[in-house]
Design a protein around this motif. Structure first.
Motif, PDB file in Angstrom:
ATOM      1  N   ILE A   5       0.691  -1.225  -0.103  1.00 35.98           N
ATOM      2  CA  ILE A   5      -0.100  -0.002  -0.179  1.00 35.98           C
ATOM      3  C   ILE A   5       0.910   1.309   0.034  1.00 35.98           C
ATOM      4  O   ILE A   5       1.343   1.538   0.829  1.00 35.98           O
ATOM      5  N   ALA A  10       0.445  -0.045   5.783  1.00 38.06           N
ATOM      6  CA  ALA A  10      -0.346  -1.407   5.534  1.00 38.06           C
ATOM      7  C   ALA A  10      -0.582  -1.708   7.047  1.00 38.06           C
ATOM      8  O   ALA A  10       0.214  -2.323   7.721  1.00 38.06           O
ATOM      9  N   GLN A  11      -1.672  -1.689   7.302  1.00 41.89           N
ATOM     10  CA  GLN A  11      -2.170  -1.949   8.663  1.00 41.89           C
ATOM     11  C   GLN A  11      -2.383  -3.422   9.099  1.00 41.89           C
ATOM     12  O   GLN A  11      -1.996  -3.867   9.850  1.00 41.89           O
ATOM     13  N   ALA A  12      -3.224  -4.226   7.986  1.00 43.59           N
ATOM     14  CA  ALA A  12      -3.290  -5.785   8.346  1.00 43.59           C
ATOM     15  C   ALA A  12      -3.753  -5.724   9.765  1.00 43.59           C
ATOM     16  O   ALA A  12      -3.155  -6.471  10.486  1.00 43.59           O
ATOM     17  N   GLY A  35      -5.198  -9.597   5.103  1.00 44.54           N
ATOM     18  CA  GLY A  35      -5.933  -8.265   5.049  1.00 44.54           C
ATOM     19  C   GLY A  35      -7.363  -8.041   5.714  1.00 44.54           C
ATOM     20  O   GLY A  35      -8.067  -8.906   5.589  1.00 44.54           O
ATOM     21  N   ASP A  38     -10.317  -2.548   6.369  1.00 42.38           N
ATOM     22  CA  ASP A  38      -9.820  -1.418   6.560  1.00 42.38           C
ATOM     23  C   ASP A  38      -8.546  -1.144   5.772  1.00 42.38           C
ATOM     24  O   ASP A  38      -8.099   0.036   5.357  1.00 42.38           O
ATOM     25  N   ASP A  39      -8.020  -2.395   5.430  1.00 42.85           N
ATOM     26  CA  ASP A  39      -6.798  -2.140   4.638  1.00 42.85           C
ATOM     27  C   ASP A  39      -7.206  -1.910   3.295  1.00 42.85           C
ATOM     28  O   ASP A  39      -6.477  -1.114   2.385  1.00 42.85           O
ATOM     29  N   SER A  42      -7.566   1.815   3.393  1.00 43.98           N
ATOM     30  CA  SER A  42      -6.488   2.577   3.226  1.00 43.98           C
ATOM     31  C   SER A  42      -5.932   2.610   1.899  1.00 43.98           C
ATOM     32  O   SER A  42      -5.428   3.602   1.463  1.00 43.98           O
ATOM     33  N   VAL A 198      -3.349  -5.555  -1.964  1.00 46.11           N
ATOM     34  CA  VAL A 198      -3.775  -5.780  -0.463  1.00 46.11           C
ATOM     35  C   VAL A 198      -4.069  -7.377  -0.848  1.00 46.11           C
ATOM     36  O   VAL A 198      -4.877  -7.886  -1.426  1.00 46.11           O
TER      37      VAL A 198
END
Length: 476
Positions: A5, A10-12, A35, A38-39, A42, A198
């Motif tokens: 991302i 990159a939250q994951a 993922g 929310d990913d 993002s 993602v």
């Protein structure tokens, strides 16, 4: 390996990861984030932030970035092909060709970038209008595990050269090479946020791509049932949808065909990538006057194929990509046996030996005397099983070839212009080959009819799928 991302973290969010295993050995290769919704959001944020500047860049400048990326991919072909073989299973030579196909696709769209211009339309009273094409905005792409690299090229190339930004979801069992290619595109000069990859489950990441109203178009390649679900989900936000779905491609061998070429073509067309391609030869129709001779040579050719680890020398068929696919092929062949739906002339089982114990291997299988209602003819069989049906003439062959819910590819093998023309006119499919099968250059539009999908990829025509037309009239 992490999600790509670009421009956003990159939250994951779940912290969970998918393991990616080698389908030939079972060995762990790497892990990727599982993922969450929310990913995807993002990634869409990053796409929206990048869209204004990227869409204002000239198509020629966008094309230069694609061309540089293609050259970098060519320079790294060997390493990329090794990675692709390790996660997907196909023989190294097929993986190498697929990586080169990705480069070819980027070069094609780089080449047409300079021709993406506004056209004037003469109107009455010596006035003119114009039709301009504007990028759609944020697009989504969902690709399967069977040919992930080439399909990434088919979606990334036109989307980006047209000025869109893109959220791409690779298959969970084969995401690694796609992530590497995204990194190469960034190295080539692609700005942050233009392409975002993602990783995660289809029912989470794929559904959010189809559902999210900020994603204005989605391109999906995969199973027909999944495509129908995504189309229904996408309809809530009236986003554009391109679907390249399943196929049950017929191949017709006439009595005047070059039988050696038709044998080689059937074997390549069915057993390339262990039969795991949408345009594989899945139903073979042979004129009865040449059937015995043809089938004898076909069996010999199939028996000569070497099954094994895709990195081993001389291997023609690697393993299937995953356990689910292998189990399905075992189920299909067992059904054919149990219901007497055909004669298994060769294969019909997993190969034996220590080299095969940990992988998803299956012997290339030839079935004759196939019943008209056999599962081999009714459904898409995504694996190394080739059913042969003997027919009287071309009329019967075409009638039976069209007797399916699918309509992706088809081929006719003949030396007759009249027969070739008849096949091209009457076979119900999005593409018909004459004396060849499965070749899909980026220069021509590709897609299916009926349950094989809607919309087209590749060719100049694909730009229509990634742009909005706007009419302009000026009163001087």
């Amino acid at each position: 390996m992490e999600m790509f991302i670009s421009g956003k973290a990159a939250q994951a969010g779940s912290g969970k990861r998918f393991e990616v295993h080698n389908p030939a050995t079972g060995d762990l290769i790497d892990t990727v984030p599982a993922g969450e919704i929310d990913d995807v959001r993002s990634a869409v944020d990053a796409c929206e932030e990048a869209f204004g500047k990227w869409s204002a860049t000239t198509s020629r400048e966008r094309g230069k970035i694609l061309f540089r990326a293609a050259q970098m991919v060519r320079d790294r072909t060997k390493d990329l092909a090794i990675l692709l073989t390790s996660e997907q299973g196909k023989p190294f030579k097929e993986a190498r060709d697929e990586v080169q196909g990705f480069a070819n696709t980027l070069e094609y769209f780089a080449g047409i970038s300079a021709s993406l211009r506004t056209g004037l339309v003469p109107l009455a009273h010596e006035r003119y209008g114009a039709v301009i094409r504007k990028p759609i905005g944020v697009c989504g792409a969902i690709i399967p595990w069977n040919v992930p690299v080439i399909l990434m090229g088919w979606k990334v190339g036109p989307a980006l050269v047209a000025g869109n930004t893109l959220v791409l979801k690779p298959a969970s069992s084969a995401p690694l090479t796609c992530l590497q290619l995204a990194g190469i595109l960034k190295e080539a000069g692609l700005p942050d946020g233009v392409l975002n990859v993602v990783t995660g489950r289809g029912d989470i990441i794929g559904d959010e791509i189809a559902r999210n109203p900020r994603i204005r178009k989605v391109s999906f390649t995969g199973k027909t049932s999944t495509g129908k679900h995504l189309m229904e989900t996408a309809s809530a936000s009236l986003k554009r949808v391109t679907l390249e779905l399943g196929g049950s491609d017929p191949m017709i061998v006439c009595d005047d065909a070059d039988l050696k070429a038709a044998v080689d073509g059937a074997v390549r067309g069915r057993f390339y990538n262990c039969g795991q391609t949408c345009t594989a030869v899945k139903r073979l129709f042979v004129f009865e006057s040449v059937a015995d001779d043809y089938i004898r040579h076909l069996q010999a050719k199939i028996a000569s194929l070497k099954v094994g680890n895709g990195m081993a020398d001389g291997v023609d068929l690697g393993p299937m990509n995953n356990r689910k696919q292998l189990d399905r092929i075992v189920e299909v062949v067992n059904t054919v046996r149990a219901k007497d739906e055909g004669k298994i002339l060769y294969g019909g089982a997993a190969p034996k030996g220590p080299a095969y114990d940990r992988g998803f291997f299956y012997t290339p299988t030839l079935v004759t005397d196939v019943a008209a209602d056999s599962v081999l003819l009714r459904e898409e069989i995504f694996g190394p099983v080739l059913p042969v049906v003997v027919v009287k003439d071309l009329d019967e062959a075409i009638e039976r070839a069209n007797d399916t819910v699918y309509g992706l590819g088809s081929s006719i093998w003949t030396k007759s212009i009249e027969r070739a023309t008849m096949g091209c006119e009457r076979l119900q499919s999005g593409i018909t080959w004459v004396n060849q099968h499965t070749k899909v250059p980026p220069d021509l539009p590709f897609g299916g009819i009926k349950d094989s999908g809607l919309g087209r990829e590749n060719g100049l025509e694909v730009i229509d799928q990634y742009t909005e037309m706007k009419s302009v009239l000026i009163n001087p």
